[in-house]
Design a protein around this motif. Structure first.
Motif, mmCIF file in Angstrom:
data_model
loop_
_atom_site.group_PDB
_atom_site.id
_atom_site.type_symbol
_atom_site.label_atom_id
_atom_site.label_comp_id
_atom_site.label_asym_id
_atom_site.label_seq_id
_atom_site.Cartn_x
_atom_site.Cartn_y
_atom_site.Cartn_z
ATOM 1 N N GLY A 127 0.798 -1.216 0.000
ATOM 2 C CA GLY A 127 0.000 0.000 0.000
ATOM 3 C C GLY A 127 0.832 1.267 0.000
ATOM 4 O O GLY A 127 0.290 2.362 -0.087
ATOM 5 N N CYS A 128 2.139 1.147 0.094
ATOM 6 C CA CYS A 128 3.040 2.305 0.074
ATOM 7 C C CYS A 128 3.797 2.329 -1.248
ATOM 8 O O CYS A 128 4.126 1.287 -1.801
ATOM 9 C CB CYS A 128 4.041 2.230 1.233
ATOM 10 S SG CYS A 128 3.284 2.232 2.848
ATOM 11 N N GLN A 129 4.088 3.527 -1.730
ATOM 12 C CA GLN A 129 4.848 3.674 -2.971
ATOM 13 C C GLN A 129 6.319 3.849 -2.609
ATOM 14 O O GLN A 129 6.715 4.884 -2.086
ATOM 15 C CB GLN A 129 4.358 4.878 -3.750
ATOM 16 C CG GLN A 129 2.938 4.769 -4.207
ATOM 17 C CD GLN A 129 2.468 6.051 -4.877
ATOM 18 O OE1 GLN A 129 3.232 6.986 -5.061
ATOM 19 N NE2 GLN A 129 1.195 6.083 -5.226
ATOM 20 N N TYR A 130 7.127 2.850 -2.888
ATOM 21 C CA TYR A 130 8.542 2.872 -2.546
ATOM 22 C C TYR A 130 9.317 2.190 -3.656
ATOM 23 O O TYR A 130 8.740 1.592 -4.567
ATOM 24 C CB TYR A 130 8.800 2.174 -1.219
ATOM 25 C CG TYR A 130 8.374 0.729 -1.227
ATOM 26 C CD1 TYR A 130 9.276 -0.258 -1.554
ATOM 27 C CD2 TYR A 130 7.068 0.357 -0.936
ATOM 28 C CE1 TYR A 130 8.893 -1.581 -1.587
ATOM 29 C CE2 TYR A 130 6.679 -0.952 -0.968
ATOM 30 C CZ TYR A 130 7.583 -1.920 -1.292
ATOM 31 O OH TYR A 130 7.201 -3.229 -1.343
ATOM 32 N N ASP A 131 10.617 2.258 -3.581
ATOM 33 C CA ASP A 131 11.479 1.602 -4.552
ATOM 34 C C ASP A 131 12.039 0.333 -3.908
ATOM 35 O O ASP A 131 12.871 0.416 -2.997
ATOM 36 C CB ASP A 131 12.612 2.552 -4.957
ATOM 37 C CG ASP A 131 13.497 1.977 -6.038
ATOM 38 O OD1 ASP A 131 13.145 0.920 -6.594
ATOM 39 O OD2 ASP A 131 14.540 2.584 -6.325
ATOM 40 N N PRO A 132 11.596 -0.855 -4.326
ATOM 41 C CA PRO A 132 12.054 -2.088 -3.676
ATOM 42 C C PRO A 132 13.557 -2.340 -3.814
ATOM 43 O O PRO A 132 14.138 -3.060 -3.014
ATOM 44 C CB PRO A 132 11.275 -3.196 -4.383
ATOM 45 C CG PRO A 132 10.333 -2.561 -5.303
ATOM 46 C CD PRO A 132 10.618 -1.108 -5.369
ATOM 47 N N SER A 133 14.193 -1.730 -4.796
ATOM 48 C CA SER A 133 15.633 -1.950 -4.954
ATOM 49 C C SER A 133 16.445 -1.205 -3.897
ATOM 50 O O SER A 133 17.652 -1.389 -3.803
ATOM 51 C CB SER A 133 16.085 -1.513 -6.349
ATOM 52 O OG SER A 133 15.931 -0.112 -6.489
#
Length: 184
Positions: A127-133
């Motif tokens: 539900g959060c917008q983040y960069d998984p890398s």
């Protein structure tokens, strides 16, 4: 003009323009960069002129400040002397260049279980917008009853990082409650 005494001689140094760097000590884990801008009100600082220096366990040690001039540093020095809770020391440019600036766009997940996989962390941050890398397993420490670790995650903006902190703080990951904090 600054005077230094060395071996019985007084050395006078005159600083000409340019930026000056300082280290503010006496901060807590709840001190923000905007608090420092308010403390050093007459120094013409903005939020980009301040970086937070963290210890290995991500407790704030000090804040590095880039003053626009030597006069601004002197104004800040007088403000911290009146405050008596903080101490401002001069530092060199190399300390500023080597420090990583989180700028409020990263969060710290505290006490993530050692058995948690990146998939578990992604599930936690759903539900959060983040960069998984940008997942970084920073530090593991022995805890009771099990070893825990810290994970940092970067976000595209400060608002998204704060949203993740508000919505995910004290949520559970593998039956363990996780504390979430924004890194400045």
């Amino acid at each position: 003009m600054v005077s230094y005494a060395r071996d019985g001689c007084i050395l006078h140094l005159k600083f000409i323009g340019g930026v000056c760097f300082g280290r503010l000590l006496g901060i807590t884990k709840y001190t923000t960069r905007s608090d420092v801008c308010n403390l050093l009100d007459g120094c013409n600082l903005n939020l980009d002129d301040i970086k937070v220096e963290y210890s290995r366990s991500f407790l704030p040690v000090s804040m590095l400040i880039q003053f626009p001039s030597r006069d601004a540093y002197e104004v800040g020095l007088k403000a911290t002397r009146r405050d008596r809770l903080h101490r401002l020391d001069m530092t060199n440019r190399s300390a500023w260049g080597t420090l990583h600036a989180y700028e409020g766009r990263s969060i710290l997940l505290e006490e993530v279980p050692i058995s948690a996989t990146p998939d578990d962390v992604e599930r936690f941050l759903s539900g959060c917008q983040y960069d998984p890398s940008t997942f970084r397993n920073i530090f593991s420490r022995g805890g009771f009853p099990q070893t825990v670790r810290f994970v940092t995650v970067s976000f595209p903006s400060q608002a998204l990082a704060m949203h993740a902190c508000i919505t995910k703080d004290r949520s559970f990951c593998i039956n363990k409650q996780i504390s979430v904090r924004v890194l400045h």
